[in-house]
Motif scaffolding. Structure first.
Motif, short mmCIF file in Angstrom:
data_model
loop_
_atom_site.label_atom_id
_atom_site.label_comp_id
_atom_site.label_asym_id
_atom_site.label_seq_id
_atom_site.Cartn_x
_atom_site.Cartn_y
_atom_site.Cartn_z
N ALA A 132 0.82 -1.22 0.00
CA ALA A 132 0.00 0.00 0.00
C ALA A 132 0.86 1.28 0.00
CB ALA A 132 -0.96 -0.01 1.19
N PRO A 133 1.94 1.36 0.80
CA PRO A 133 2.75 2.58 0.78
C PRO A 133 3.43 2.82 -0.58
CG PRO A 133 3.26 1.26 2.72
CD PRO A 133 2.42 0.41 1.82
N HIS A 134 3.76 1.73 -1.29
CA HIS A 134 4.40 1.84 -2.61
C HIS A 134 3.40 2.46 -3.59
CE1 HIS A 134 6.35 -1.24 -0.24
NE2 HIS A 134 7.44 -1.13 -0.99
N LEU A 135 2.14 2.03 -3.49
CA LEU A 135 1.08 2.56 -4.35
C LEU A 135 0.86 4.05 -4.06
CD1 LEU A 135 -1.27 1.78 -6.35
CD2 LEU A 135 -2.68 1.41 -4.33
N LEU A 136 0.81 4.40 -2.78
CA LEU A 136 0.60 5.80 -2.42
C LEU A 136 1.78 6.66 -2.86
CD1 LEU A 136 -1.38 7.71 -1.03
CD2 LEU A 136 -0.25 7.24 1.13
N ALA A 137 2.99 6.12 -2.74
CA ALA A 137 4.20 6.87 -3.11
C ALA A 137 4.18 7.26 -4.58
CB ALA A 137 5.44 6.04 -2.79
N LYS A 138 3.63 6.36 -5.42
CA LYS A 138 3.58 6.65 -6.87
C LYS A 138 2.51 7.68 -7.20
CE LYS A 138 5.30 2.32 -8.71
NZ LYS A 138 4.86 0.99 -8.36
N ASN A 139 1.59 7.89 -6.28
CA ASN A 139 0.46 8.78 -6.55
C ASN A 139 0.43 9.98 -5.62
OD1 ASN A 139 -1.44 7.34 -8.61
ND2 ASN A 139 -0.67 5.74 -7.27
N SER A 140 1.60 10.36 -5.11
CA SER A 140 1.63 11.45 -4.15
C SER A 140 2.90 12.28 -4.32
CB SER A 140 1.59 10.85 -2.74
OG SER A 140 1.79 11.83 -1.79
N ASN A 141 2.78 13.59 -4.16
CA ASN A 141 3.98 14.44 -4.16
C ASN A 141 4.69 14.38 -2.82
OD1 ASN A 141 3.57 15.47 -6.78
ND2 ASN A 141 2.00 16.86 -5.99
N ALA A 142 3.93 14.13 -1.76
CA ALA A 142 4.53 14.07 -0.42
C ALA A 142 5.44 12.85 -0.30
CB ALA A 142 3.42 13.99 0.63
N SER A 143 6.41 12.93 0.61
CA SER A 143 7.20 11.74 0.95
C SER A 143 6.32 10.78 1.71
CB SER A 143 8.37 12.12 1.87
OG SER A 143 9.33 12.86 1.16
N ILE A 144 6.44 9.50 1.39
CA ILE A 144 5.65 8.48 2.10
C ILE A 144 6.59 7.66 2.97
CG2 ILE A 144 4.10 6.49 1.86
CD1 ILE A 144 2.97 9.16 0.71
N ILE A 145 6.23 7.49 4.24
CA ILE A 145 6.98 6.59 5.13
C ILE A 145 6.08 5.41 5.45
CG2 ILE A 145 8.13 6.31 7.36
CD1 ILE A 145 8.83 9.25 7.33
N ASN A 146 6.63 4.22 5.25
CA ASN A 146 5.90 2.98 5.56
C ASN A 146 5.96 2.74 7.07
OD1 ASN A 146 4.91 0.41 5.82
ND2 ASN A 146 6.36 -0.55 4.39
N ALA A 147 4.80 2.79 7.72
CA ALA A 147 4.74 2.53 9.17
C ALA A 147 4.23 1.12 9.43
CB ALA A 147 3.83 3.57 9.83
N GLY A 148 4.38 0.25 8.44
CA GLY A 148 3.93 -1.15 8.55
C GLY A 148 2.89 -1.44 7.49
N ASP A 149 3.24 -2.32 6.52
CA ASP A 149 2.28 -2.68 5.47
C ASP A 149 2.09 -4.19 5.44
OD1 ASP A 149 4.93 -2.94 4.36
OD2 ASP A 149 4.12 -2.91 2.33
N GLY A 150 0.91 -4.62 5.87
CA GLY A 150 0.56 -6.04 5.84
C GLY A 150 1.66 -6.90 6.41
N MET A 151 2.06 -7.91 5.63
CA MET A 151 3.12 -8.83 6.08
C MET A 151 4.45 -8.49 5.42
SD MET A 151 0.63 -12.13 5.87
CE MET A 151 1.87 -13.29 5.40
N ASN A 152 4.57 -7.27 4.87
CA ASN A 152 5.76 -6.93 4.07
C ASN A 152 6.88 -6.34 4.91
OD1 ASN A 152 7.37 -6.46 1.80
ND2 ASN A 152 6.59 -4.37 1.64
N GLU A 153 6.78 -5.06 5.30
CA GLU A 153 7.90 -4.42 6.02
C GLU A 153 7.39 -3.44 7.08
OE1 GLU A 153 11.69 -3.37 5.03
OE2 GLU A 153 11.69 -4.11 2.98
N HIS A 154 8.24 -3.19 8.05
CA HIS A 154 8.02 -2.16 9.07
C HIS A 154 9.41 -1.54 9.29
CE1 HIS A 154 6.63 0.06 12.41
NE2 HIS A 154 6.07 -0.87 13.15
N PRO A 155 9.85 -0.75 8.30
CA PRO A 155 11.26 -0.34 8.30
C PRO A 155 11.69 0.50 9.49
CG PRO A 155 10.02 0.81 6.57
CD PRO A 155 9.13 -0.26 7.10
N THR A 156 10.80 1.39 9.99
CA THR A 156 11.25 2.24 11.10
C THR A 156 11.42 1.43 12.38
OG1 THR A 156 8.99 2.96 11.65
CG2 THR A 156 10.23 4.33 10.11
#
Ligand code: CP
Length: 312
Positions: A114-138
């Motif tokens: 979901a954050p990858h999808l939003l990043a492609k459709n947004s001018n703002a920087s997107i930070i992934n705060a946890g997406d499904g079973m994928n990543e929680h980088p912070t």
């Protein structure tokens, strides 16, 4: 140096240099966090929005505090109290926030990617705060900072990650980050909670907690994600605690000075006994503080990108 991407979507995409750069900035932010006056002007004039489709205490609050400590405007949108509950799509919600002038949108979402999808459709920087079973980088960055503060580096440390590896975005981000920084990561889980072909990620896979714990420098317990359990994957929490729960006796398998971590929230008596949570080697409280420092560093670095780009 500057981060290459406008977004922070996962540790899989970051170079060793970028991870070290973020951690080095987080160490500086921690000094500010521990000082008498936590208010800094780093984010003056910036707008930071947290957009959470899943519950959170640590991640959401630490981002909000990080934004406020650095003098930005900060606001939260949660799925239940917003037009998301009327059926608005992620992209439309993101665009709406974008058009209000957000500089950074921090997204937690149950869908991987979901954050990858939003990043492609947004001018703002997107930070992934946890997406499904994928990543929680912070979370992984704060875990690595916590270990480095005590051990100096991750190089050649044996790190045992125990628990629900299958559903864990925390485990995935930590595996990407820790192996990049030279740690030897091993994982143990009930067979049903171990993803197939885990070895391909560069970790050692064990079926018993004892094998994984043997001579470990760091032990990380993971939360049993009751909200993501499909029927039948786990016979019950009592069985889990019996075979994979971390108690004082089991921890004796690890090195005497082994550090104990858990991303929280802890199910006491399931993943860790209360005595382990409160053990002097437990760094769970330190992880929470470091979460604010890491998130301050990321907000600073991602909002500086436009300054850097104009300078080049
Ligand atoms: N570790 C973690 O992500 O905790 P929260 O769900 O409370 O944010």
């Amino acid at each position: 140096m500057a981060l290459k991407s406008k977004d922070l979507l996962g540790l899989k995409d970051l170079s060793v240099e970028e991870i070290e750069y973020i951690l080095s900035n987080a160490k500086t932010m921690k000094l500010i966090l521990k000082s008498k006056n936590k208010k800094t002007p780093h984010l003056q004039g910036k707008s930071i929005i947290t957009l959470f489709y899943e519950n959170s205490t640590r991640t959401r609050l630490s981002f909000e505090l990080a934004a406020k400590y650095m003098s930005s405007s900060a606001a939260n949108v949660s799925a239940s109290g917003s037009s998301v509950s009327k059926g608005e799509s992620l992209i439309d919600t993101g665009k709406t926030i974008d058009m209000m002038g957000a500089d950074v949108i921090i997204l937690r979402h149950p869908m991987s990617g979901a954050p990858h999808l939003l990043a492609k459709n947004s001018n703002a920087s997107i930070i992934n705060a946890g997406d499904g079973m994928n990543e929680h980088p912070t979370q992984a960055l704060l875990d690595m900072l916590t270990i480095i503060e005590k051990k100096g580096s991750l190089k050649d440390l044996k790190i045992a990650i125990i628990g629900d590896i299958y559903h864990s975005r925390v485990a995935r981000s930590n595996i990407w980050g820790m192996t990049k920084l030279g740690a030897k990561v091993c994982v143990a889980a009930p067979t049903t909670l171990m993803p197939p072909e885990m070895e391909k990620t560069g970790v050692k896979v064990f079926n018993t907690v004892q094998e994984a714990l043997l001579d470990a420098d760091v032990v990380m317990g993971l939360r049993i994600q009751n909200e993501r359990q499909k029927k039948g994957l786990l016979p019950g929490v009592r069985e889990y605690a019996r075979f994979f729960g971390l108690d004082e006796k089991r921890l004796k398998m690890a090195k005497e000075d082994a550090l104990i971590l858990h991303p929280g929230p802890v199910n006491r008596g399931v993943e860790l006994t209360t005595s382990v949570v409160e053990n002097e080697k437990s760094l769970i409280n330190e992880q929470v503080t470091n979460g604010v420092a890491v998130r301050m560093a990321l907000l600073y670095l991602l909002t500086r990108r436009d300054i850097n780009e104009n300078t080049y």
